[in-house]
Design a protein around this motif. Sequence first.
Motif, short mmCIF file in Angstrom:
data_model
loop_
_atom_site.label_atom_id
_atom_site.label_comp_id
_atom_site.label_asym_id
_atom_site.label_seq_id
_atom_site.Cartn_x
_atom_site.Cartn_y
_atom_site.Cartn_z
N SER A 147 34.64 -2.97 25.63
CA SER A 147 33.75 -1.90 25.17
C SER A 147 33.44 -0.87 26.26
O SER A 147 33.02 0.25 25.94
N VAL A 160 26.48 -4.41 20.69
CA VAL A 160 27.92 -4.16 20.57
C VAL A 160 28.69 -5.27 21.28
O VAL A 160 29.67 -5.82 20.74
N CYS A 163 28.41 -8.60 19.26
CA CYS A 163 29.19 -8.58 18.02
C CYS A 163 30.69 -8.66 18.30
O CYS A 163 31.42 -9.37 17.61
#
Length: 497
Positions: A147, A160, A163
């Motif tokens: 990410s 984020v 997940c």
Amino acid sequence: MGEETLRKRRGEDNSKEDEQSIQSHEPQTMNLQKQAKLFLFSLHGICMIVGTIIGSGIFVSPKSVLANVGSVGPCLTIWAACGILATLGALCFAELGTMITKSGGEYPYLMEAFGPIPAFLFSWTSLLVTKPSSFAIICLSFAEYASAPFYPGCDPPPAVIKCLAAAAIVVITIVNSLSVKLGSYLQNFLTAAKMIIVTIIIVSGIVLLAQGKTENFKDSFKDSKISVSSIGLAFYNGLWAYDGWNQLNYITEELKNPYRNLPLSIIIGIPLVTVCYVLINISYFTVMTSTELLQSQAVAVTFGDRILYPASWIVPLFVAFSTIGSANGTCFTAGRLVYVAGREGHMLKVLSYISVKRLTPAPAIIFYGAIAIIYIIPGDINTLINYFSFAVWIFYGLTILALIVMRFTRKELKRPIRIPIIIPVIVTLVSILLVLAPIISAPELAYLYCVLFILSGLIVYVLFVHFKFNWPQKISKPITMHLQMLLEVVPAEEVTE
């Protein structure tokens, strides 16, 4: 000659019949074992050591090690010391593995030295704490690096990361539940990617050093914050990157002349990993000051942005491959641990079943993935590493203490590898320090909760293993039946027939 050897092995070890019948459905594993036996030297063992140890830790732990000791000099010293400790610990496990040739990791060694209760507490803690938390840490590491490129200049939101980590766990769990061969192919590809990124970082660092980028190494011990607690926590994070050294005795049957090649593989392999880790950290410091490294969300990504631009995307991509490969390997092996525990009656019986169609221990792998997702929800990486290391070093210390105890209580056991007694004494003392240092210097309730959870296994042992009450079986029987129909799984004995 090869067929004659195989016939002798079948005749000498009928007790492995069930294990062999299950493994016969895993052609990739069997091929790897057959190929490994052809090696005359310890090259296979060295490659296995390097491939097992190098994973997500070297891309996550540098920041945490530096944060605990405060400067470059102590940081590099900790990385080297962790490698020495891992080498000594692996040599202890090599003697144990060749003295007691049973599978199950630390379980049979604790059983032989101390009896069933410490052995059960090890399996209880491994299945519900150390193995799932390890899986969660690796997947959180993958999520951070995957990410990071999408949030330049700032940290990715925790939601984020969590997940994405949960999604990685689900994918890996599905892959390993569907096919052993698919999981093996994926592992081979990801291992190659892992070595590519390690080589890129090390070579880049060597080039920068040759160009005179040494300003961050001046006064390298200045502003150090050294204490018993800080060194203990720094070791926790450094040793996390070396995790896997305790699995090295599993290669005994895959090496030709293991009593020579196993210690040789350890003496060459782990120092080789240590050199790689120290060089990677040196590479980081050639382009980042201590403050910049501590402020980086993903250290290797920051390194790539400064060195490989405009091809900096290579670093997060290959680091993500490396971490997901480490997670895949962890899932493969730990899923089998859950499977064995279920077969021995230490977990739900359904966990020892295998898929009719896929010939994989699907219930065990799914259980393992579900527990790992639970660990992702509340914890961050550093917290999980600290509590994982605290729990795991309790049993590392006990296992190596078992080696010392059996030198006096089990003198009749054959010891093809016999290390000097001072080595297990040193590792045992270091294990005690690693366990006690954070508790004494910076006590937290979480350590108490961890100890209480380990001891709660005593209640489970007394009720369900020692006395074997019938009412849990009455409850679990319909659950097992429904899960068996849902997952299309059967006991291994039915498959082998």
